[in-house]
Enzyme design. Structure first.
Site, PDB file in Angstrom:
ATOM      1  CD  GLU A 154     -77.804 -49.537 -11.745  1.00  0.00           C
ATOM      2  OE1 GLU A 154     -76.586 -48.702 -11.685  1.00  0.00           O
ATOM      3  OE2 GLU A 154     -76.991 -50.580 -12.397  1.00  0.00           O
ATOM      4  CB  SER A 177     -75.423 -49.020  -8.192  1.00  0.00           C
ATOM      5  OG  SER A 177     -75.862 -48.044  -9.172  1.00  0.00           O
ATOM      6  CE1 TYR A 231     -75.720 -44.136  -6.475  1.00  0.00           C
ATOM      7  CE2 TYR A 231     -75.614 -46.322  -6.298  1.00  0.00           C
ATOM      8  CZ  TYR A 231     -75.508 -45.681  -6.749  1.00  0.00           C
ATOM      9  OH  TYR A 231     -75.388 -45.805  -8.466  1.00  0.00           O
ATOM     10  NE  ARG A 272     -67.466 -42.884 -12.363  1.00  0.00           N
ATOM     11  CZ  ARG A 272     -68.515 -43.108 -11.946  1.00  0.00           C
ATOM     12  NH1 ARG A 272     -69.383 -42.580 -12.613  1.00  0.00           N
ATOM     13  NH2 ARG A 272     -68.738 -44.581 -12.182  1.00  0.00           N
ATOM     14  CG  ASP A 313     -65.388 -46.424 -12.323  1.00  0.00           C
ATOM     15  OD1 ASP A 313     -64.983 -45.046 -12.221  1.00  0.00           O
ATOM     16  OD2 ASP A 313     -66.314 -47.560 -11.982  1.00  0.00           O
ATOM     17  CD  GLU A 369     -68.045 -51.427 -13.817  1.00  0.00           C
ATOM     18  OE1 GLU A 369     -68.605 -50.026 -14.119  1.00  0.00           O
ATOM     19  OE2 GLU A 369     -67.993 -52.430 -13.318  1.00  0.00           O
ATOM     20  CG  ASN A 417     -71.834 -45.403 -15.671  1.00  0.00           C
ATOM     21  OD1 ASN A 417     -72.491 -44.904 -16.330  1.00  0.00           O
ATOM     22  ND2 ASN A 417     -71.382 -45.581 -14.611  1.00  0.00           N
TER      23      ASN A 417
END
Length: 305
Positions: free
Chosen positions: A13, A141, A209, A248, A250, A263, A265
């Site tokens: 990443e 990602s 992205y 954050r 998900d 998960e 982050n």
């Protein structure tokens, strides 16, 4: 203040990290700070020395190093404050299998899962019902992720992860809508709904992205009861992992309204259009103000010891 902006690194990443660092650099200068850019992939052995001379470090790394707590551990040795979680909490959150154990212990629903190591190998039997996601146990990602619908495709999906020098997290597929919830300080931010491109089965790297990637709706068009429930679960997860400053999470929500935490982050994407800055913007923070708030929270926490 003299701020070190740490970005780049050597994970898959790396380019995402460098892209976000450009806007962070501008925001730091707008806030009046003197900024020194530092890429651990270029000069790792100088980090401790440079950190001892700085007032603050702003970390914009994804994967390893960065989200694994290594950089944070070195900064702690230098008594250099930084934003976000400390070393132990960072590593716990990055390891998806370990964090799922914490979620389950706190009564937070997460999809059924199986950890497969390279020692076990690609011949390891699948313990879950198809379809399943197979992903690196420590990564982000959506790199290296596969959606496996046929048992004969399972070994190849494992091999894809093992080629990245990773153990594989196998996770039950939860059909539904993806929502993400950020934390800033001690408070949850508005939910964001993520709608992948019509040609994608999940929120993959291109969705995240590419310019024509997923549609992101903030605040998410969900009822207040569901929103409150997910925000409450995210606060519990954030605290259970020992995180500070921001994070954050998900979630997947089924048609019956059941929310499953996938998960968390610890170093969310930090471009002006990234998910956490979008949510923070909805409650009044410009991108530059958000960077300033993260610095304030980092200084308030000190060196995370």
């Amino acid at each position: 203040m003299h701020v070190i902006l740490i970005a780049g690194g050597w994970s898959d990443e790396r380019e995402v990290s460098l892209s976000g660092a450009k806007k962070i650099h501008s925001a730091l200068e707008e806030l009046g700070h003197t900024v020194t850019f530092f890429d651990p992939a270029d000069d790792f052995k100088s980090l401790l020395t440079i950190a001892k001379e700085a007032d603050f470090a702003f970390i914009n790394l994804h994967g390893t190093p960065g989200e694994d707590g290594l950089i944070q551990a070195i900064l702690d040795k230098a008594d250099c404050p930084y934003q976000g979680a400390g070393p132990a909490a960072s590593y716990l959150a990055l390891n998806k299998a370990a964090s799922k154990e914490v979620f389950e212990d706190r009564g937070i629903k997460t999809p059924d899962w199986q950890l497969v190591t390279p020692v076990q190998g690609v011949a390891t039997p699948l313990e879950l019902e198809l379809p399943v996601f197979v992903k690196p146990n420590k990564g982000g990602s959506s790199l290296g992720m596969s959606l496996v619908k046929r048992a004969e495709d399972f070994p190849a999906a494992l091999e894809k992860v093992f080629a990245m020098c990773q153990s594989a997290l196998v996770e039950s597929f939860i059909p539904g809508v993806e929502l993400t919830c950020g934390i800033l300080g001690d408070d949850p931010l508005p939910l964001i709904m993520i709608k992948p491109r019509s040609d994608s089965e999940f929120f993959d790297y291109a969705n995240k992205y590419a310019e024509d990637g997923a549609e992101e709706i903030c605040p998410a068009p969900v009822d207040e009861e569901l929103s409150d429930s997910i925000q409450a679960q995210m606060v519990v997860a954030h605290n259970a992992l020992g995180l500070t400053g921001y994070s954050r999470g998900d979630f997947m929500v089924t048609k019956d309204g059941e929310a499953y935490l996938l998960e968390v982050n610890t170093l969310p994407g930090m471009t002006p259009t990234s998910l956490l800055p979008q949510a923070a913007g909805h409650v009044g923070f410009s991108f530059t103000e958000l960077i300033g708030e993260l610095i304030r929270l980092g200084l308030e926490k000190g060196t995370h010891k």
